[in-house]
Write a protein that holds these residues in place. Sequence first.
Motif, PDB file in Angstrom:
ATOM      1  N   TYR A  86       0.823  -1.204   0.000  1.00 29.05           N
ATOM      2  CA  TYR A  86       0.000   0.000   0.000  1.00 29.05           C
ATOM      3  C   TYR A  86       0.860   1.257   0.000  1.00 29.05           C
ATOM      4  O   TYR A  86       1.939   1.282   0.588  1.00 29.05           O
ATOM      5  CB  TYR A  86      -0.887   0.033   1.257  1.00 29.05           C
ATOM      6  N   ILE A  87       0.320   2.299  -0.617  1.00 25.88           N
ATOM      7  CA  ILE A  87       0.881   3.639  -0.506  1.00 25.88           C
ATOM      8  C   ILE A  87      -0.258   4.542  -0.073  1.00 25.88           C
ATOM      9  O   ILE A  87      -1.281   4.652  -0.757  1.00 25.88           O
ATOM     10  CB  ILE A  87       1.493   4.131  -1.833  1.00 25.88           C
ATOM     11  N   LEU A  88      -0.083   5.161   1.076  1.00 29.27           N
ATOM     12  CA  LEU A  88      -1.115   6.042   1.622  1.00 29.27           C
ATOM     13  C   LEU A  88      -1.199   7.303   0.779  1.00 29.27           C
ATOM     14  O   LEU A  88      -0.209   7.995   0.569  1.00 29.27           O
ATOM     15  CB  LEU A  88      -0.777   6.385   3.077  1.00 29.27           C
ATOM     16  N   PHE A  89      -2.391   7.595   0.294  1.00 34.01           N
ATOM     17  CA  PHE A  89      -2.625   8.743  -0.566  1.00 34.01           C
ATOM     18  C   PHE A  89      -3.258   9.888   0.215  1.00 34.01           C
ATOM     19  O   PHE A  89      -2.892  11.047   0.050  1.00 34.01           O
ATOM     20  CB  PHE A  89      -3.540   8.322  -1.721  1.00 34.01           C
ATOM     21  N   LYS A  90      -4.207   9.544   1.071  1.00 31.45           N
ATOM     22  CA  LYS A  90      -4.891  10.569   1.860  1.00 31.45           C
ATOM     23  C   LYS A  90      -5.411   9.923   3.134  1.00 31.45           C
ATOM     24  O   LYS A  90      -6.040   8.868   3.094  1.00 31.45           O
ATOM     25  CB  LYS A  90      -6.051  11.160   1.064  1.00 31.45           C
ATOM     26  N   GLY A  91      -5.117  10.548   4.275  1.00 29.86           N
ATOM     27  CA  GLY A  91      -5.574  10.030   5.556  1.00 29.86           C
ATOM     28  C   GLY A  91      -4.405   9.734   6.471  1.00 29.86           C
ATOM     29  O   GLY A  91      -3.302  10.241   6.277  1.00 29.86           O
ATOM     30  N   SER A  92      -4.640   8.892   7.449  1.00 26.30           N
ATOM     31  CA  SER A  92      -3.562   8.500   8.358  1.00 26.30           C
ATOM     32  C   SER A  92      -3.715   7.024   8.706  1.00 26.30           C
ATOM     33  O   SER A  92      -4.805   6.477   8.671  1.00 26.30           O
ATOM     34  CB  SER A  92      -3.562   9.358   9.624  1.00 26.30           C
ATOM     35  N   VAL A  93      -2.575   6.420   9.016  1.00 28.37           N
ATOM     36  CA  VAL A  93      -2.529   4.997   9.343  1.00 28.37           C
ATOM     37  C   VAL A  93      -1.681   4.829  10.593  1.00 28.37           C
ATOM     38  O   VAL A  93      -0.620   5.442  10.715  1.00 28.37           O
ATOM     39  CB  VAL A  93      -1.909   4.174   8.185  1.00 28.37           C
ATOM     40  N   ALA A  94      -2.165   4.017  11.521  1.00 27.20           N
ATOM     41  CA  ALA A  94      -1.395   3.665  12.714  1.00 27.20           C
ATOM     42  C   ALA A  94      -0.855   2.261  12.532  1.00 27.20           C
ATOM     43  O   ALA A  94      -1.527   1.386  11.984  1.00 27.20           O
ATOM     44  CB  ALA A  94      -2.280   3.727  13.961  1.00 27.20           C
ATOM     45  N   PHE A  95       0.372   2.046  12.981  1.00 26.75           N
ATOM     46  CA  PHE A  95       1.014   0.741  12.862  1.00 26.75           C
ATOM     47  C   PHE A  95       1.161   0.134  14.252  1.00 26.75           C
ATOM     48  O   PHE A  95       1.663   0.787  15.163  1.00 26.75           O
ATOM     49  CB  PHE A  95       2.392   0.880  12.206  1.00 26.75           C
ATOM     50  N   GLU A  96       0.715  -1.095  14.389  1.00 31.25           N
ATOM     51  CA  GLU A  96       0.803  -1.798  15.663  1.00 31.25           C
ATOM     52  C   GLU A  96       1.535  -3.118  15.480  1.00 31.25           C
ATOM     53  O   GLU A  96       1.333  -3.813  14.480  1.00 31.25           O
ATOM     54  CB  GLU A  96      -0.584  -2.086  16.223  1.00 31.25           C
ATOM     55  N   ILE A  97       2.365  -3.456  16.452  1.00 33.74           N
ATOM     56  CA  ILE A  97       3.017  -4.758  16.506  1.00 33.74           C
ATOM     57  C   ILE A  97       2.691  -5.346  17.868  1.00 33.74           C
ATOM     58  O   ILE A  97       2.934  -4.703  18.898  1.00 33.74           O
ATOM     59  CB  ILE A  97       4.543  -4.649  16.303  1.00 33.74           C
ATOM     60  N   ASP A  98       2.109  -6.538  17.867  1.00 34.71           N
ATOM     61  CA  ASP A  98       1.676  -7.201  19.101  1.00 34.71           C
ATOM     62  C   ASP A  98       0.791  -6.295  19.944  1.00 34.71           C
ATOM     63  O   ASP A  98       0.902  -6.240  21.163  1.00 34.71           O
ATOM     64  CB  ASP A  98       2.887  -7.682  19.908  1.00 34.71           C
ATOM     65  N   GLY A  99      -0.102  -5.533  19.268  1.00 38.18           N
ATOM     66  CA  GLY A  99      -1.048  -4.664  19.957  1.00 38.18           C
ATOM     67  C   GLY A  99      -0.483  -3.347  20.440  1.00 38.18           C
ATOM     68  O   GLY A  99      -1.211  -2.524  20.987  1.00 38.18           O
ATOM     69  N   GLU A 100       0.800  -3.100  20.236  1.00 40.64           N
ATOM     70  CA  GLU A 100       1.434  -1.861  20.689  1.00 40.64           C
ATOM     71  C   GLU A 100       1.654  -0.929  19.499  1.00 40.64           C
ATOM     72  O   GLU A 100       2.187  -1.327  18.468  1.00 40.64           O
ATOM     73  CB  GLU A 100       2.780  -2.175  21.342  1.00 40.64           C
ATOM     74  N   ASN A 101       1.226   0.333  19.650  1.00 42.12           N
ATOM     75  CA  ASN A 101       1.410   1.326  18.601  1.00 42.12           C
ATOM     76  C   ASN A 101       2.896   1.604  18.425  1.00 42.12           C
ATOM     77  O   ASN A 101       3.584   1.977  19.366  1.00 42.12           O
ATOM     78  CB  ASN A 101       0.662   2.619  18.944  1.00 42.12           C
ATOM     79  N   VAL A 102       3.399   1.416  17.190  1.00 44.95           N
ATOM     80  CA  VAL A 102       4.810   1.641  16.913  1.00 44.95           C
ATOM     81  C   VAL A 102       5.028   2.783  15.922  1.00 44.95           C
ATOM     82  O   VAL A 102       6.160   3.051  15.527  1.00 44.95           O
ATOM     83  CB  VAL A 102       5.502   0.362  16.395  1.00 44.95           C
ATOM     84  N   GLY A 103       3.951   3.459  15.527  1.00 44.23           N
ATOM     85  CA  GLY A 103       4.108   4.605  14.644  1.00 44.23           C
ATOM     86  C   GLY A 103       2.859   4.906  13.856  1.00 44.23           C
ATOM     87  O   GLY A 103       1.894   4.142  13.857  1.00 44.23           O
ATOM     88  N   THR A 104       2.892   6.048  13.207  1.00 41.34           N
ATOM     89  CA  THR A 104       1.805   6.472  12.330  1.00 41.34           C
ATOM     90  C   THR A 104       2.404   7.190  11.122  1.00 41.34           C
ATOM     91  O   THR A 104       3.558   7.615  11.152  1.00 41.34           O
ATOM     92  CB  THR A 104       0.840   7.445  13.041  1.00 41.34           C
ATOM     93  N   THR A 105       1.608   7.300  10.092  1.00 40.39           N
ATOM     94  CA  THR A 105       1.975   8.144   8.963  1.00 40.39           C
ATOM     95  C   THR A 105       0.708   8.805   8.449  1.00 40.39           C
ATOM     96  O   THR A 105      -0.388   8.267   8.601  1.00 40.39           O
ATOM     97  CB  THR A 105       2.708   7.361   7.845  1.00 40.39           C
ATOM     98  N   THR A 106       0.869   9.987   7.894  1.00 38.59           N
ATOM     99  CA  THR A 106      -0.247  10.788   7.407  1.00 38.59           C
ATOM    100  C   THR A 106       0.074  11.273   6.002  1.00 38.59           C
ATOM    101  O   THR A 106       1.224  11.577   5.697  1.00 38.59           O
ATOM    102  CB  THR A 106      -0.485  11.995   8.328  1.00 38.59           C
ATOM    103  N   ALA A 107      -0.949  11.350   5.177  1.00 37.99           N
ATOM    104  CA  ALA A 107      -0.771  11.869   3.823  1.00 37.99           C
ATOM    105  C   ALA A 107      -2.024  12.608   3.395  1.00 37.99           C
ATOM    106  O   ALA A 107      -3.127  12.266   3.801  1.00 37.99           O
ATOM    107  CB  ALA A 107      -0.482  10.740   2.846  1.00 37.99           C
ATOM    108  N   ASP A 108      -1.825  13.631   2.588  1.00 35.66           N
ATOM    109  CA  ASP A 108      -2.936  14.316   1.938  1.00 35.66           C
ATOM    110  C   ASP A 108      -2.430  14.799   0.591  1.00 35.66           C
ATOM    111  O   ASP A 108      -2.054  15.951   0.426  1.00 35.66           O
ATOM    112  CB  ASP A 108      -3.458  15.473   2.775  1.00 35.66           C
TER     113      ASP A 108
END
Length: 125
Positions: A86-108
């Motif tokens: 995937y390539i994020l085009f618009k919006g934001s995505v949170a990344f979790e590993i084993d239920g723990e948030n390890v980062g986010t990215t945002t694009a518009d």
Amino acid sequence: RRKIWPRRHGPRDSIEARNQLREASERWTIKQETEMDYILKELQKHFLFTELEPSQLETLVQAFEKVTFAKDQVIIHQGEPGDYFYILFKGSVAFEIDGENVGTTTADHDAPNFVDDAPKAFGEL
């Protein structure tokens, strides 16, 4: 689902891959120049694609399709086989590993002054 790339090595597989690529290309969507530039830029940032030739990158750019996800919808489940990139085009995505948030990215991509050099590409590896 059909895979574009062959699973085995050898002359027969390259024919199979070409046929599958031809079939996949029939489903490719028309993209605006700005969309193609954005996808290409994001692919070039990702370590998986640094060794590809320009023609190979162009083929990948053409293969991308727009998909929309609902807010809070899980896109990838950890541990499941990775079959999409995937390539994020618009919006934001949170990344979790084993239920723990390890980062986010945002694009518009549509916003004229949106500047953020953080990578927008992701997938299950």
